[in-house]
Write an enzyme that holds these catalytic residues in place. Structure first.
Site, PDB file in Angstrom:
ATOM      1  N   HIS A   1      12.793  29.343 -14.202  1.00 17.01           N
ATOM      2  CA  HIS A   1      14.064  29.029 -14.854  1.00 17.01           C
ATOM      3  C   HIS A   1      14.008  29.485 -16.310  1.00 17.01           C
ATOM      4  O   HIS A   1      13.008  29.244 -17.005  1.00 17.01           O
ATOM      5  CB  HIS A   1      14.329  27.521 -14.776  1.00 17.01           C
ATOM      6  CG  HIS A   1      15.652  27.147 -15.361  1.00 17.01           C
ATOM      7  ND1 HIS A   1      16.829  27.358 -14.680  1.00 17.01           N
ATOM      8  CD2 HIS A   1      15.985  26.632 -16.564  1.00 17.01           C
ATOM      9  CE1 HIS A   1      17.836  26.971 -15.456  1.00 17.01           C
ATOM     10  NE2 HIS A   1      17.349  26.528 -16.602  1.00 17.01           N
TER      11      HIS A   1
ATOM     12  N   LEU B   1      18.885  24.250  -2.519  1.00 15.93           N
ATOM     13  CA  LEU B   1      18.263  23.989  -1.219  1.00 15.93           C
ATOM     14  C   LEU B   1      18.064  22.490  -1.028  1.00 15.93           C
ATOM     15  O   LEU B   1      17.885  21.754  -1.993  1.00 15.93           O
ATOM     16  CB  LEU B   1      16.919  24.701  -1.145  1.00 15.93           C
ATOM     17  CG  LEU B   1      17.024  26.231  -1.224  1.00 15.93           C
ATOM     18  CD1 LEU B   1      15.665  26.848  -1.526  1.00 15.93           C
ATOM     19  CD2 LEU B   1      17.607  26.799   0.057  1.00 15.93           C
TER      20      LEU B   1
ATOM     21  N   ARG C   1      21.043  29.754  -4.612  1.00 14.65           N
ATOM     22  CA  ARG C   1      21.526  28.639  -3.797  1.00 14.65           C
ATOM     23  C   ARG C   1      20.705  27.380  -4.042  1.00 14.65           C
ATOM     24  O   ARG C   1      19.510  27.460  -4.326  1.00 14.65           O
ATOM     25  CB  ARG C   1      21.426  28.981  -2.308  1.00 14.65           C
ATOM     26  CG  ARG C   1      22.438  29.983  -1.827  1.00 14.65           C
ATOM     27  CD  ARG C   1      22.277  30.170  -0.334  1.00 14.65           C
ATOM     28  NE  ARG C   1      22.546  28.935   0.407  1.00 14.65           N
ATOM     29  CZ  ARG C   1      23.757  28.513   0.773  1.00 14.65           C
ATOM     30  NH1 ARG C   1      24.816  29.234   0.488  1.00 14.65           N
ATOM     31  NH2 ARG C   1      23.914  27.384   1.446  1.00 14.65           N
TER      32      ARG C   1
ATOM     33  N   GLU D   1      14.198  18.266  -4.516  1.00 15.32           N
ATOM     34  CA  GLU D   1      15.570  18.225  -4.001  1.00 15.32           C
ATOM     35  C   GLU D   1      16.624  18.108  -5.093  1.00 15.32           C
ATOM     36  O   GLU D   1      17.806  18.017  -4.815  1.00 15.32           O
ATOM     37  CB  GLU D   1      15.693  17.113  -2.943  1.00 15.32           C
ATOM     38  CG  GLU D   1      14.900  17.488  -1.696  1.00 15.32           C
ATOM     39  CD  GLU D   1      14.727  16.368  -0.692  1.00 15.32           C
ATOM     40  OE1 GLU D   1      15.624  15.511  -0.605  1.00 15.32           O
ATOM     41  OE2 GLU D   1      13.683  16.346  -0.012  1.00 15.32           O
TER      42      GLU D   1
ATOM     43  N   ASP E   1      16.493  22.322 -10.630  1.00 11.31           N
ATOM     44  CA  ASP E   1      15.636  22.634 -11.787  1.00 11.31           C
ATOM     45  C   ASP E   1      14.900  21.389 -12.281  1.00 11.31           C
ATOM     46  O   ASP E   1      14.889  21.079 -13.473  1.00 11.31           O
ATOM     47  CB  ASP E   1      16.494  23.236 -12.932  1.00 11.31           C
ATOM     48  CG  ASP E   1      17.162  24.536 -12.508  1.00 11.31           C
ATOM     49  OD1 ASP E   1      16.583  25.244 -11.672  1.00 11.31           O
ATOM     50  OD2 ASP E   1      18.263  24.825 -13.001  1.00 11.31           O
TER      51      ASP E   1
END
Ligand code: GRF
Length: 205
Positions: free
Chosen positions: A110, A94, A92, A143, A146
């Site tokens: 990642h 965030l 998800r 925010e 990645d």
């Protein structure tokens, strides 16, 4: 007793091999006090239960907002006095409601050398692009997807004949080494961040 600030939560959605690597690390494993999944069937939950680590499932409500989900997640983290959060295959995105209370206390792993191939299916993207080298990135969560400051990276060669599965296996070998190391550095307070640059204190690179 460990200081409250050292309590760690791991967020998962899937099989949880990275969670396993974190639990198996002698320096990080004992600090993992909570595992949260957005999917009730995630095998990662089983891995946590096998270790006696408390789990919570927080499923998104149909039609519910992202912010509402994030506030519930924040409530769970606060109730457990969590000081650091590690995303380990958590699917998800965030937002500020839950991230802002944890500035530079939240990592993600990642499967590419960011900023190349952010988002879903990073190994597929790397193969489609024809790169010779991809890799693994551990970075702070901010925010944007990645995107936050990079803590550790390690390259993985793309070999002739690689498919997503073979590349993924080699990427995961690196992930399972890199993530516990980054988590250790975070929890030990050895990461100093200046803008996008993360300095590792006291020797270790
Ligand atoms: C990993 O490849 C990680 O980089 C990505 O999701 C995958 C999770 O794998 N964010 P697992 O559930 O830890 O095995």
């Amino acid at each position: 007793m460990r200081p409250v600030e050292a309590r760690v939560a791991v967020l998962v959605s899937g099989t949880g091999t990275n969670l396993q690597a974190l639990l198996d690390d002698p320096a990080v494993g004992p600090s993992v006090d909570l595992v949260v999944s957005d999917r009730p069937g995630a095998f990662a939950l089983q891995r946590a239960e096998d270790r006696g680590v408390p789990t919570r499932v927080l499923e998104p409500e149909p039609g519910g907002s992202r912010a509402a989900y994030d506030l519930k997640l924040l409530e769970i983290l606060r109730a457990e006095a969590i000081g650091f959060v590690l995303n380990a295959g958590f699917m998800r995105i965030l937002g500020p409601e839950v991230l802002r209370p944890y500035p530079l206390r939240w990592l993600n792993i990642h499967p590419s050398l960011l900023p190349a191939f952010p988002g879903m299916h990073a190994e597929r993207q790397a193969l489609d692009w024809g790169v010779r080298v991809t890799g693994v990135t551990v970075h702070f969560v901010d925010e944007e997807v990645d995107h936050g400051p990079i803590v550790l990276q390690e390259p993985v060669l793309v070999l002739p004949g690689d498919d997503v599965d073979s590349l993924h296996r080699r990427v995961q070998e690196v992930e399972h080494r890199l993530y516990p190391r980054a988590a250790r550095l975070l929890v030990e307070g050895r990461l100093k961040v200046e803008g996008r640059h993360v300095h590792i204190l006291e020797g270790e690179t």
